[in-house]
Design a protein around this motif. Sequence first.
Motif, PDB file in Angstrom:
ATOM      1  N   GLY A 129       0.799  -1.230   0.000  1.00  0.00           N
ATOM      2  CA  GLY A 129       0.000   0.000   0.000  1.00  0.00           C
ATOM      3  C   GLY A 129       0.830   1.277   0.000  1.00  0.00           C
ATOM      4  N   PRO A 130       0.217   2.432   0.384  1.00  0.00           N
ATOM      5  CA  PRO A 130      -1.073   2.477   1.059  1.00  0.00           C
ATOM      6  C   PRO A 130      -2.284   2.192   0.162  1.00  0.00           C
ATOM      7  N   TRP A 131      -2.136   2.403  -1.167  1.00  0.00           N
ATOM      8  CA  TRP A 131      -3.247   2.133  -2.072  1.00  0.00           C
ATOM      9  C   TRP A 131      -3.158   0.701  -2.572  1.00  0.00           C
ATOM     10  N   GLY A 144     -11.759  -1.082  -7.522  1.00  0.00           N
ATOM     11  CA  GLY A 144     -11.276   0.280  -7.413  1.00  0.00           C
ATOM     12  C   GLY A 144     -10.246   0.385  -6.317  1.00  0.00           C
ATOM     13  N   PRO A 145      -9.545   1.491  -6.230  1.00  0.00           N
ATOM     14  CA  PRO A 145      -8.484   1.644  -5.238  1.00  0.00           C
ATOM     15  C   PRO A 145      -9.022   1.639  -3.816  1.00  0.00           C
ATOM     16  N   VAL A 146      -8.229   1.046  -2.910  1.00  0.00           N
ATOM     17  CA  VAL A 146      -8.624   0.875  -1.510  1.00  0.00           C
ATOM     18  C   VAL A 146      -7.457   1.310  -0.627  1.00  0.00           C
ATOM     19  N   GLN A 147      -7.774   1.953   0.509  1.00  0.00           N
ATOM     20  CA  GLN A 147      -6.741   2.286   1.486  1.00  0.00           C
ATOM     21  C   GLN A 147      -7.284   2.067   2.892  1.00  0.00           C
ATOM     22  N   ASN A 148      -6.487   1.390   3.731  1.00  0.00           N
ATOM     23  CA  ASN A 148      -6.825   1.254   5.142  1.00  0.00           C
ATOM     24  C   ASN A 148      -6.699   2.616   5.819  1.00  0.00           C
ATOM     25  N   ILE A 149      -7.674   2.960   6.670  1.00  0.00           N
ATOM     26  CA  ILE A 149      -7.729   4.311   7.223  1.00  0.00           C
ATOM     27  C   ILE A 149      -7.946   4.275   8.729  1.00  0.00           C
ATOM     28  N   GLU A 150      -7.711   5.425   9.348  1.00  0.00           N
ATOM     29  CA  GLU A 150      -8.111   5.647  10.737  1.00  0.00           C
ATOM     30  C   GLU A 150      -9.571   6.071  10.730  1.00  0.00           C
ATOM     31  N   PHE A 151     -10.406   5.333  11.455  1.00  0.00           N
ATOM     32  CA  PHE A 151     -11.847   5.555  11.431  1.00  0.00           C
ATOM     33  C   PHE A 151     -12.374   5.081  12.781  1.00  0.00           C
ATOM     34  N   ARG A 159     -11.628   0.692   5.882  1.00  0.00           N
ATOM     35  CA  ARG A 159     -10.889   1.082   4.682  1.00  0.00           C
ATOM     36  C   ARG A 159     -11.780   1.884   3.763  1.00  0.00           C
ATOM     37  N   LEU A 160     -11.166   2.772   3.026  1.00  0.00           N
ATOM     38  CA  LEU A 160     -11.865   3.617   2.061  1.00  0.00           C
ATOM     39  C   LEU A 160     -11.684   3.030   0.675  1.00  0.00           C
ATOM     40  N   ALA A 161     -12.793   2.957  -0.083  1.00  0.00           N
ATOM     41  CA  ALA A 161     -12.758   2.357  -1.418  1.00  0.00           C
ATOM     42  C   ALA A 161     -13.469   3.263  -2.410  1.00  0.00           C
TER      43      ALA A 161
END
Length: 858
Positions: free
Chosen positions: A42-44, A76-83, A157-159
């Motif tokens: 990653g991050p993407w 589509g692109p994915v990134q692990n996030i703080e949530f 994660r955001l996608a």
Amino acid sequence: MRSTALPTLLVLLAGAMWRSASGVKNLLENPSFETDLPRRGGPWLGVGFMLERNSTAVRDGSYALLVRDRKDENSGPVQNIEFIKGRHYTFEGYVKLLNDVENKIWQIVKVNIQVILSDGTKQGYNIAFRSFCNSTQGWIRMKGDIDAPEVDFTNPRLAIRGPDSEVNFLVDNLTLYEMPEDPQWRQKADANIEQFRKSDVLINVHLPEDVPASEVQLEVYQKRHKFAFGSMLRDDEILTSPVSKLMKIAYSIFEWGSVQNYKWRFQKGDPINEPDLSEAIRSTVELKLHGLKVRGHSIFWDVDKNIPEEVRYEVPKEELRSVLHKHLKHVMMNARNILAQWDVQNEHIAMHFYEEKAHNTELTKLMFEWAKQMNDSGQLYLNEFQCVTSGAQTEQLYDLAKEYLLGGIPLQGLGIQGHTKPFVRPNPTTMWRRIDRLGELGLPIMMTEFDLGWPDMLQRADWFEDAIRAFFGHPAMHGVILWDFWNHTMRYPHKELVRGPNRDNVEFIEPGQRWACLVNKEWRTRETVKLPDPLSPVSLRGFQGEYEVVVHRNGLPVQKEQFSLGSEDATWDLHVTSRNHPIEIPPRDDFVKECVSHREQRSVGKATSTSTAPGLTCTTARSAWSGSGVNDKVSVSCPDGHVMTGCMSMQREFQWTRNGEKMEVEEGTGTPVCSAYNGHGGGGGVKAWAVCCQGSGLTCDYRTAGPSFPMDGAMAEATCASGQQALGCSSYSSFPVSDGVRPRDDLRACRAQSGPPSDALKKSGVLVYSACCRAASGSGELSCKAYNSTRASDRSSGSTISVGCPENTVLTGCSAFAEDGKAAGASITKTGKCQAKLGDDLPPGSTGVVAYAICCST
């Protein structure tokens, strides 16, 4: 309608200033793809398709992300996030579609956040949603926000996803920020309600010469709100004869109804040649006979699965436009001028079946033009999915409605669905931001399909009440319509207001009680006015709506008149007749006579007696006098080995303006304390008393609830768990509006009651505290009972009344309650009795203060 553009600008500026001043960082890594994309780690991330940096077309900087060779629309692109659970986030970014799909005019692009719940299930929440996309539009702005769910989860994660798999696209300039919550939203909502939902009326009363003013009394009663409070109501329930208890409740708490059988799919008969609207029209007429205004939902619905199969499969695309026009004319002609509002198109942003089938981007615009040509009295609404209770589509609806208005399309209102997402609280702060944005358009906004699901009924009631208060408190909102209210007919569980096995055996649960108390009590004007003299007008400030005035002579109703109070202050002339024979006034149904709230019920801490002595022994401890300032506090705790079972306070110099007392548990030490609080104008200060008991294994859980509704007679109740008894009761209010506190007869709870606010903006309701106690197993069961003084005190300031405990019992709690207010508090006398004192003179007809003692033995 008052403009909301300035509040919106302030919100946007505040958000930008907050990010700058607080140094909040973008939560996304490599958000503009200016650094290399590692092949792994990653991050993407992207699996099964290509992600690569591209410099040929960028939104800003030197690079954008190219997404190609996708296997499906979810690629589509994915990134692990703080949530973080319960927090609030805003997103913005840009997407550019590089190609289109043959025979398809639009694509949908969405950004969502995916989590794994504690039970292992996956749940997704959209944070930005953009419809009507194609390659001719260049860089498409994706903007939205989200409230994180209120449950535990992992792997957020955001996608970015959505377009058909054949579509390649670019991504650039992405931001994800956490946004703060406004802790003052409730105060702002109440101030807005006072400013925007009320008006002043001056009633000039004209009396005949033979009618003296001393004989006349006016009962001013608000029959209907200007703001729309309603629900979707089902045809089979509306048309049941005789009228069921379910519908009697509906007629008592709703003033608007949505009839959903105007939907093409739900109509009987041949949907193309002979659609049958008879049930929808009969239901509309019946609701109007009971005084309700009605929304017609909906003429068209742009989601393919909700369209009659004959229209979907049998109508050629070349004929679709004429078939749609014919259907609209048939519906509106048959229901001509009987509806207050029409949902012309439903969920057009979410899907667009009609446009895609006809290959005509203008069809929904044409629907509004056709509807306008019918010259029907109902307002024309676009009803859309989730633009206020969630923020993914807010910006898309704003852009679409603005396009319609600039193009002269006769759009007259925005209908907003509110089917809340699983585990997500409808947060007032973020909902207001979204309403601010939509309010810039200047169109009426209706929450047309609100429901809220949560298995914990009391938590749901709190969230539900907050949401309704937020809707009523925003000046751009014109109404809130619930999507059903009975558990037997609701599509999903844990969303109902009333519960029961059949339509004649239903009862309110707490969320329903909250609705009824808001709409029919806190926000409804009822005044009984004696005429000051024959020449002076009567001045009132009331909620906007339709009013009934009943003229009483010598206590008997003799005349009834009506007037309207709109958004502007008004003057109204009431001409009293010489009639002195009584008229019949039909009773008004009230299925929720007491407003008893368990709002924010919780434990503030626990304590256990360290004594090993058998039986139960109690003593008292008292504090010094507090200072004379507002909310000056003084506390008292119990000796070692004891637990606090009772907490009370008294204001000296026969005053009544104390704020009350709280059962608190000190952080760090875990010591229970009784804290008394001085009030506004309470120059003499207050003193706190604690009842301290010991016995082997005696354990108390200090529970609180509230505030109650901020109106006279509303109560907050803190209940005890099974096996516990309330051994002491306390109450507190931010302003001196409390009537006091008393134990419930079964000692399963304490109830504090609010008095009338002294000022429209100085209303707080009351908090209640219960010392919920039990003896240790094997040490002797507690046998407790509540006693009250056999009468109330006199009505003069300083009057006292007391009650003691029977022989062989001990006093564990003491409190004061005055139905008409003005109690100075309660204390323990030298002889061990519970004494209540009145703090002011009361007028004739009032009730003084009553003392309540809780007495126990083992």
